[in-house]
Scaffold this active site. Structure first.
Site, short mmCIF file in Angstrom:
data_model
loop_
_atom_site.label_atom_id
_atom_site.label_comp_id
_atom_site.label_asym_id
_atom_site.label_seq_id
_atom_site.Cartn_x
_atom_site.Cartn_y
_atom_site.Cartn_z
N LEU A 189 -4.35 7.69 1.40
CA LEU A 189 -2.85 7.84 0.37
C LEU A 189 -2.13 6.58 1.72
O LEU A 189 -1.81 6.86 2.63
CB LEU A 189 -2.35 8.95 0.61
CG LEU A 189 -2.85 9.79 -0.72
CD1 LEU A 189 -2.69 11.18 -0.60
CD2 LEU A 189 -3.39 9.56 -1.80
N ASP A 190 -1.25 6.17 1.66
CA ASP A 190 -0.06 5.18 1.59
C ASP A 190 0.91 6.41 2.40
O ASP A 190 1.44 7.66 0.59
CB ASP A 190 0.22 4.61 0.91
CG ASP A 190 1.99 3.79 1.59
OD1 ASP A 190 2.34 3.27 2.58
OD2 ASP A 190 3.02 3.77 0.81
N LEU A 191 2.22 6.23 3.23
CA LEU A 191 2.79 7.49 2.98
C LEU A 191 4.40 7.29 2.67
O LEU A 191 5.02 8.50 1.62
CB LEU A 191 3.22 7.84 4.75
CG LEU A 191 4.43 8.80 5.05
CD1 LEU A 191 3.99 10.13 5.00
CD2 LEU A 191 4.32 8.60 6.32
N ASP A 245 2.44 2.15 -3.05
CA ASP A 245 3.71 1.99 -3.66
C ASP A 245 4.04 0.06 -3.25
O ASP A 245 4.55 -0.60 -4.08
CB ASP A 245 5.14 2.30 -3.49
CG ASP A 245 5.93 1.68 -2.10
OD1 ASP A 245 6.22 1.00 -2.27
OD2 ASP A 245 4.47 2.37 -1.43
#
Length: 228
Positions: free
Chosen positions: A7-9, A179
């Site tokens: 997961l990106d932050l 995103d």
């Protein structure tokens, strides 16, 4: 069966745009610049171009972090110490956190069924401070920040180094979720992963094609259930 979630932050879990606007406004005022919409829009244009150059490998991280402020003040005809401005901005950005709607709850639920790993291109000191403030560390087996890894997303070498540190890792059982088309999705594709693009405003993806698309992290659970 999916087991590993990368997961990106920023703008995946935490609302970076909100944090950035608050930090920039404080910083610019400290250096005698009123943070009007025009000024912020100009900064965002310059910042975007600089980060794209980092992703392409044509700029170093230091050149990006300081250079964006140098170019901004140069275009505005102001004499400002860009390095001091960058440091003040990072201090302001490190303070506090803002979750995207439903993201905190989604991370907690996902942790119950999957192995979670955080993958970020952000500055290490800033990201560690925000992760601590948000209480996110307990939900991730490991946190991989590009500045510490030695490579940036979307470079395949970044992901290879991450994979080498994950016990029992299997690409076929992993998803890259983020995103950014140019860093998260392109990076996942470069690394041979299936990708999930978080796209709340339904932008066109162009020539970078994610495998799946959701509006927000809260939609990931339903997608995973459909995948079995």
């Amino acid at each position: 069966m999916i087991e590993f979630l990368l997961l990106d932050l920023d703008d995946t879990i935490l609302d970076f745009h909100k944090a950035e606007r608050i930090a920039l406004s404080k910083t610019f005022r400290d250096f005698g610049l009123e943070p009007t919409n025009e000024v912020l829009d100009l900064y965002h244009e310059i910042n975007k171009r600089h980060w794209e150059q980092l992703e392409l490998g044509t700029m170093t991280r230091d050149q990006v972090l300081v250079g964006r402020f140098h170019q901004l003040f140069e275009q505005l005809g102001m004499q400002v110490d860009a390095d001091a401005c960058m440091k003040r901005y990072e201090q302001n950005l490190s303070i506090g956190h803002y979750f995207l709607p439903g993201a905190e709850e989604a991370v907690k639920r996902l942790k119950e069924h999957y192995r979670l790993f955080l993958v970020s291109n952000g500055t290490a000191t800033v990201q560690h401070s925000r992760l601590t403030s948000a209480g996110l560390y307990p939900y991730f087996e490991q946190v991989f920040i590009s500045q510490e890894i030695g490579y940036n997303k979307p470079d395949k070498a970044y992901f290879d180094r991450c994979f080498a540190r994950i016990s029992g890792f299997d690409r076929e059982k992993a998803l890259m979720v983020g995103d950014s088309l140019t860093s998260d999705i392109r990076g996942g594709i470069n690394a041979g992963l299936k990708t999930v693009w978080i796209n709340p405003t339904h932008k066109a993806c162009g020539d970078i094609r994610p495998d799946f698309e959701i509006e927000g992290l809260s939609g990931l659970e339903g997608l995973l259930e459909s995948l079995g």
